[in-house]
Design a protein around this motif. Structure first.
Motif, PDB file in Angstrom:
ATOM      1  N   UNK B 207       0.847  -1.200   0.000  1.00  0.00           N
ATOM      2  CA  UNK B 207       0.000   0.000   0.000  1.00  0.00           C
ATOM      3  C   UNK B 207       0.876   1.240   0.000  1.00  0.00           C
ATOM      4  N   UNK B 208       1.977   1.198   0.798  1.00  0.00           N
ATOM      5  CA  UNK B 208       2.818   2.383   0.883  1.00  0.00           C
ATOM      6  C   UNK B 208       3.403   2.757  -0.476  1.00  0.00           C
ATOM      7  N   UNK B 209       3.886   1.770  -1.227  1.00  0.00           N
ATOM      8  CA  UNK B 209       4.448   2.065  -2.545  1.00  0.00           C
ATOM      9  C   UNK B 209       3.383   2.619  -3.486  1.00  0.00           C
ATOM     10  N   UNK B 210       2.160   2.078  -3.381  1.00  0.00           N
ATOM     11  CA  UNK B 210       1.073   2.576  -4.228  1.00  0.00           C
ATOM     12  C   UNK B 210       0.762   4.035  -3.887  1.00  0.00           C
ATOM     13  N   UNK B 211       0.751   4.347  -2.569  1.00  0.00           N
ATOM     14  CA  UNK B 211       0.518   5.727  -2.131  1.00  0.00           C
ATOM     15  C   UNK B 211       1.614   6.646  -2.681  1.00  0.00           C
ATOM     16  N   UNK B 212       2.856   6.175  -2.560  1.00  0.00           N
ATOM     17  CA  UNK B 212       3.998   6.954  -3.023  1.00  0.00           C
ATOM     18  C   UNK B 212       3.892   7.221  -4.532  1.00  0.00           C
ATOM     19  N   UNK B 213       3.562   6.193  -5.284  1.00  0.00           N
ATOM     20  CA  UNK B 213       3.448   6.329  -6.729  1.00  0.00           C
ATOM     21  C   UNK B 213       2.313   7.286  -7.103  1.00  0.00           C
ATOM     22  N   UNK B 214       1.214   7.208  -6.352  1.00  0.00           N
ATOM     23  CA  UNK B 214       0.071   8.090  -6.583  1.00  0.00           C
ATOM     24  C   UNK B 214       0.479   9.553  -6.374  1.00  0.00           C
ATOM     25  N   UNK B 215       1.163   9.823  -5.235  1.00  0.00           N
ATOM     26  CA  UNK B 215       1.576  11.200  -4.937  1.00  0.00           C
ATOM     27  C   UNK B 215       2.622  11.685  -5.943  1.00  0.00           C
ATOM     28  N   UNK B 216       3.609  10.841  -6.235  1.00  0.00           N
ATOM     29  CA  UNK B 216       4.641  11.236  -7.201  1.00  0.00           C
ATOM     30  C   UNK B 216       4.045  11.421  -8.590  1.00  0.00           C
ATOM     31  N   UNK B 217       3.103  10.552  -8.939  1.00  0.00           N
ATOM     32  CA  UNK B 217       2.421  10.681 -10.231  1.00  0.00           C
ATOM     33  C   UNK B 217       1.713  12.021 -10.330  1.00  0.00           C
ATOM     34  N   UNK B 218       1.036  12.424  -9.247  1.00  0.00           N
ATOM     35  CA  UNK B 218       0.376  13.732  -9.229  1.00  0.00           C
ATOM     36  C   UNK B 218       1.400  14.850  -9.429  1.00  0.00           C
ATOM     37  N   UNK B 219       2.544  14.745  -8.730  1.00  0.00           N
ATOM     38  CA  UNK B 219       3.572  15.789  -8.820  1.00  0.00           C
ATOM     39  C   UNK B 219       4.110  15.892 -10.252  1.00  0.00           C
TER      40      UNK B 219
END
Lengths: 223, 318
Positions: B207-219
């Motif tokens: 879940x943490x990696x998915x969250x990270x990818x989601x936030x980085x993807x937004x950035x």
């Protein structure tokens, strides 16, 4: 099969900006290239560019403020802002900008986003005040220092706006989140969303506020 | 009903003023380029709706040609000297702030009146244009007050306005140009392409990696498009909804709100968000056009970390 070629348009923008070509030229070229790579005929691309430009004229309206700002500068507005700050004991560039940050966040959270801004407040008021305060702390400013202080004024305005506005219920971004999630069958009220903008807003105040205090330290140390 | 078109008429007049003021400035060796640039924008405001899409496209190309060929310059004309300004500042005192404060004050009072009185129901102002209409009203009021009180020479407003306009130059239309680039990006399907790319690299299980990818993807996507609004629907469709909300049971309000705020960290770091990052650099006459971005990067990165933590903790563990 997805056509990946239009992504070259993005690369063109990145390269163009990095090499510091005129940004208008970069953006228009990237737009035309992206359209052509997306299999649009040239006239269609030109028409899309023109249509987009015409529909977004409201973005440029803000500049009708310039004659007013210019007139007031003619009569000494920036000098006045400097005199005012010079007369306040204990005023520093960092403290001044912390007050402005808080003000900008609170006003934005109340939906009053156009009350302040780069043209409305930063250029005529905040920047000359911050420069005057920095001169009090530091003595005469080297060009590099004065650039840093001015850039920090603009940065503080942006941080205050971005991490304040989403607390307001009827702001475009909250409505966009609501609409996007609704299209997946997830129903949320604007209130449920805007509540979750508050933790980030508070953190932003402390993070950026700390950097402003660091700026003060740097200004005082270099004296 | 007062709508955007009223403002376009007013803006057209102001840009005509910039054109006239630029043409009058003999100290600017490129003054005719400046005058033509502003005149084209006045044409766009007044007649844009009659030019047709192709006509507007040609107008855009002309603006780009003038800016790209460096036909815009800056004069050195001093309207008043530093000494005169000091004297005038001492003479008028703190009252000089009042006209400057009229504009925000009008926006403030106007917004309150519009939202909390029957004014809205009267249908006098188009609700979609209300903030800009109030802004325009404030500008007109401030202009009247300045003229009644300070009694400047007849063409002073024109000269001072174009002095500032020419110090900003082409940067003034960059945000609008980027908005039209966004329209082309959308028409060429950039959003779906990026969504598909991101969707293909989603890590499974963490879940943490998915969250990270989601936030980085937004950035990253926000940095490319210049605003988080274009990025959000794409990232929500690629990761936010299928993986974080449906797949892992995350709190949708947190995923939505803080996802958008992660995008705002990207806005702070990209020249594509020109009205926030490039225009102020021009407006404050900074040497480095990326000076404001440089100042914002540390705050933006720190806030990105904060947002990832909030997404992970509040989204999944509260």
């Amino acid at each position: 099969m997805i056509n990946y070629w239009p992504l070259l348009g993005i690369a063109l923008v990145v390269v163009g900006f990095a090499l510091r070509f005129n940004p208008l030229l970069v953006v228009a070229t990237a737009g035309i290239v992206t359209g052509l790579l997306g299999h649009m005929p040239f006239l269609k691309v030109l028409g899309t560019l023109g249509h987009g430009f015409n529909e977004n004229r409201y973005v440029t309206i803000i500049w009708m403020i310039l004659p007013v700002v210019g007139l007031l500068e003619r009569y000494g507005l920036q000098e006045r802002a400097r005199t005012l700050i010079a007369g306040i004991r204990g005023a520093t560039a960092g403290r001044l900008l912390i007050v402005y940050l808080a003000l900008r966040q609170v006003l934005s959270a109340l939906g009053l986003t156009t009350v302040a801004g780069h043209a409305q407040t930063v250029r005529p008021l905040v920047a000359p005040m911050a420069i005057a305060a920095a001169e009090k702390q530091h003595g005469e400013l080297e060009e590099e220092t004065s650039e840093r202080v001015k850039a920090m004024c603009a940065a503080t305005d942006n941080v205050g706006l971005f991490f304040g506005e989403d607390i307001f219920l009827a702001i475009a971004s909250i409505l966009l989140i609501q609409g996007s999630l609704a299209s997946f069958g997830i129903q949320l009220t604007p209130f449920q969303l805007s509540v979750w903008a508050i933790p980030t807003a508070i953190c932003a105040f402390f993070v950026h506020g700390a950097r402003l205090l660091l700026l003060d330290r740097k200004l005082a140390r270099a004296r | 009903m007062i709508n955007l078109h009223w403002l376009y008429v007013l803006a057209g007049a102001v840009f005509t003023g910039f054109a006239i003021g630029s043409a009058r400035d003999e100290t600017n060796s490129k003054r005719w380029g400046n005058a033509a640039f502003w005149a084209l924008l006045a044409v766009s405001f007044w007649f844009g709706d009659f030019l047709g899409d192709i006509g507007n496209g040609v107008l855009v190309l002309l603006l780009v040609a003038i800016a790209g060929a460096h036909l815009i310059g800056r004069g050195t004309k001093q309207t008043t000297s530093g000494e005169e300004r000091e004297r005038s500042s001492a003479r008028y005192g703190n009252k000089l702030f009042l006209p400057a404060l009229v504009i925000p004050f009008t926006a403030f009072i106007g917004t309150l009146l519009f939202n909390y009185t029957p004014l809205k129901a009267l249908g006098l102002i188009d609700p979609k244009a209300v903030t800009l209409v109030l802004f325009g009203t404030g500008v007109i009021l401030a202009m009247i007050i300045c003229h009644a009180w300070l009694r400047p020479p007849a063409l002073a407003a024109v000269d001072e306005g174009s002095r500032l306009a020419n110090s900003i130059g082409w940067a003034m239309v960059l945000p609008q140009m980027l908005a039209s680039l966004g329209v082309i990006f959308a028409a060429a399907g950039i959003g779906t392409t990026i969504g598909a790319l991101v969707g293909a690299i989603i890590p499974s299980g963490s879940i943490f990696l998915a969250v990270l990818l989601y936030a980085l993807g937004m950035v990253v996507f926000t940095m490319i498009m210049g605003n988080a609004f274009a990025a959000f629907p794409v990232m929500a469709a690629a990761i936010g909804v299928p993986i974080l909300i449906h797949g892992s049971g995350g709190n949708p309000a947190v995923i939505g709100a803080v996802g958008m705020l992660s995008g705002f960290c990207g806005t702070l770091m990209t020249p594509m968000a020109a009205n926030f990052n490039i225009v102020p650099a021009a407006l404050l006459e900074l040497k480095n056009q990326y000076g404001v971005i440089k100042m914002q990067v540390p705050t933006a990165l720190a806030m990105l970390i904060v947002n990832v933590i909030i997404l992970y903790v509040a989204g999944f563990h509260l």
